[in-house]
Structure formats: C-alpha cells, structure tokens
Enzyme design. Structure first.
Site, short mmCIF file in Angstrom:
data_model
loop_
_atom_site.label_atom_id
_atom_site.label_comp_id
_atom_site.label_asym_id
_atom_site.label_seq_id
_atom_site.Cartn_x
_atom_site.Cartn_y
_atom_site.Cartn_z
N ASP A 1 -6.00 6.98 -5.41
CA ASP A 1 -6.41 8.35 -5.06
C ASP A 1 -7.30 8.33 -3.80
OD1 ASP A 1 -6.81 11.07 -5.28
OD2 ASP A 1 -7.96 10.98 -7.16
N GLY B 1 -9.56 3.88 -6.20
CA GLY B 1 -8.20 3.39 -6.36
C GLY B 1 -7.22 4.01 -5.40
N ASN C 1 -7.03 12.61 -10.90
CA ASN C 1 -7.74 13.03 -12.12
C ASN C 1 -7.51 14.52 -12.32
OD1 ASN C 1 -9.98 14.41 -10.59
ND2 ASN C 1 -10.28 12.30 -9.93
N ASP D 1 0.85 -1.19 0.00
CA ASP D 1 0.00 0.00 0.00
C ASP D 1 0.88 1.24 0.00
OD1 ASP D 1 -1.75 2.05 0.57
OD2 ASP D 1 -2.56 1.15 2.39
#
Ligand code: AR6
Length: 178
Positions: free
Chosen positions: A41, A39, A31, A17
């Site tokens: 983000d 995900g 984005n 992670d």
C-alpha cells in the site's frame, strides 16, 4: 513452472515490485479506511503520487472482501484496484472466504473498467498475518474460478520475497499437470 493457462487466461508468476508492472490494473492490499499504510500500500501511494489518495478520500472506504477502483496516478498501469483482505485470526473467522472474495471482486472491478491484464500482490500475507501457503492456494483457487466468467488475458502474481516465490511455485505445480 511459472505459468498456467486457465481457459483463455494466463496465470503468471513473477518476483518483484508491483508498482513497476506494465499491466492494465494493479491490485493494492489496502485497509478498510483506504488511508494508506506500509507494505505494498505504501509503495503504491509513494510511486503513484497524491492523485490516488485524493480519490481514496473521495471514495471513503472499502469493506473487507470488497474492491474499489482509482486512477493509477504516475504508475505505468491505468487503474489501481484497492481491495481489503482479512486480518488472520486463526482461520475460523471466515478468513478464507473473505480472501477469496477480495481476489474475485478485484478481478470483477478490473474487468468492469476494461482491464485485460491484472497484477496481484499476495494479499493479507504481510501486516495482516495470513499464512503464506494457505493464502497462495486460496488466491489460485479464487482467480481460476473467477476468470471463467471474465475477459481477462493475464493475471500476474507478483511476489516479493524468495519464500513467496517458492510457495507460489509449489502451489502452481500440481495445477499445471492436471
Ligand atoms: N510489490 C509487491 N509485493 C509487495 C510489495 C511491493 N512493492 N511490498 C510488499 N509486498 P502487506 P496486507 C508484499 O503488508 O498483509 C498496509 O499497511 C509483502 O511482502 O503490504 O494485506 C495496508 O494499509 C506481502 O507478501 O499487506 C493495510 O493496513 C504482501 O505484499 C495492511 O498493510 C502483502 O503485505 C494490509 O496488510
């Protein structure tokens, strides 16, 4: 083979992670609106807390292939570098150049903020649908070229799934024996 030296920079590979990595900067696959999402983000904003989103709102956005820096909030890292990879649409829409640019610009922004250790997720290979094997080759090419001009000690590729780990291993192997 989970490590490769490129000049004075170590390229390392770990499965796990990205939010728990003890590095100066972690890179977010964001984005263009910097609005957060799923995900990696989603994981970064959840673990790092609201200060990261507050700064994203102030910045306002980031074009594909570019990168911006925010605080890392509660994360162990000092910086989050938000970059925007391309959405895969077959490969003829400039995706490789945009993906390479996302890696290159992220490293430049990290170095501009004094980061010497930087962790990347596999940008664009989740929601954005970039083929994982092609993305790994582009990531390694772009990072290997970019670090030649920067003071970066380690670039860590943090892969999530078993398949990603194997893909990165395969991509690193021939480079290690060159
Ligand atoms: N640590 C490391 N890697 C992770 C983690 C994690 N905690 N979580 C997922 N991955 P994605 P994209 C891997 O979809 O394709 C978001 O909604 C995942 O398995 O996070 O660039 C943004 O807001 C995959 O290999 O990013 C954008 O709208 C990789 O991270 C959009 O998705 C990237 O998958 C960006 O899509």
């Amino acid at each position: 083979m989970t490590e490769l030296n490129v000049g004075k920079t170590r390229l390392t590979l770990v499965q796990g992670d990205i939010t728990v990595q003890q590095v100066d900067a972690i890179v977010n696959a964001a984005n263009a609106a910097l609005r957060g999402g799923g995900g990696v983000d989603g994981a970064i904003h959840r673990a790092g807390g609201p200060d990261i989103m507050a700064e994203c709102r102030r910045i306002g956005g980031c074009p594909t292939g570019q990168a911006v820096r925010t605080t890392a909030g509660r994360l162990p890292a000092d910086h989050v570098i938000h970059t925007v990879g391309p959405v895969w649409s077959g490969g003829d829409a400039g995706e490789p150049d945009l993906l390479a640019s996302a890696y290159r610009r992220s490293l430049q922004v990290a170095a501009d903020h004094g980061a010497r250790t930087v962790a990347f997720p596999s940008i664009s290979t989740g929601v954005y649908g970039y083929p994982k094997d092609l993305a790994a080759e582009t990531a390694l090419d772009a990072v290997s070229t970019a670090v030649a001009n920067l003071d970066i000690d380690e670039v860590r590729f943090v892969v999530f799934g078993d398949d990603d780990l194997e893909i990165y291993r395969q991509a690193l192997q021939p480079r290690a024996s060159q």
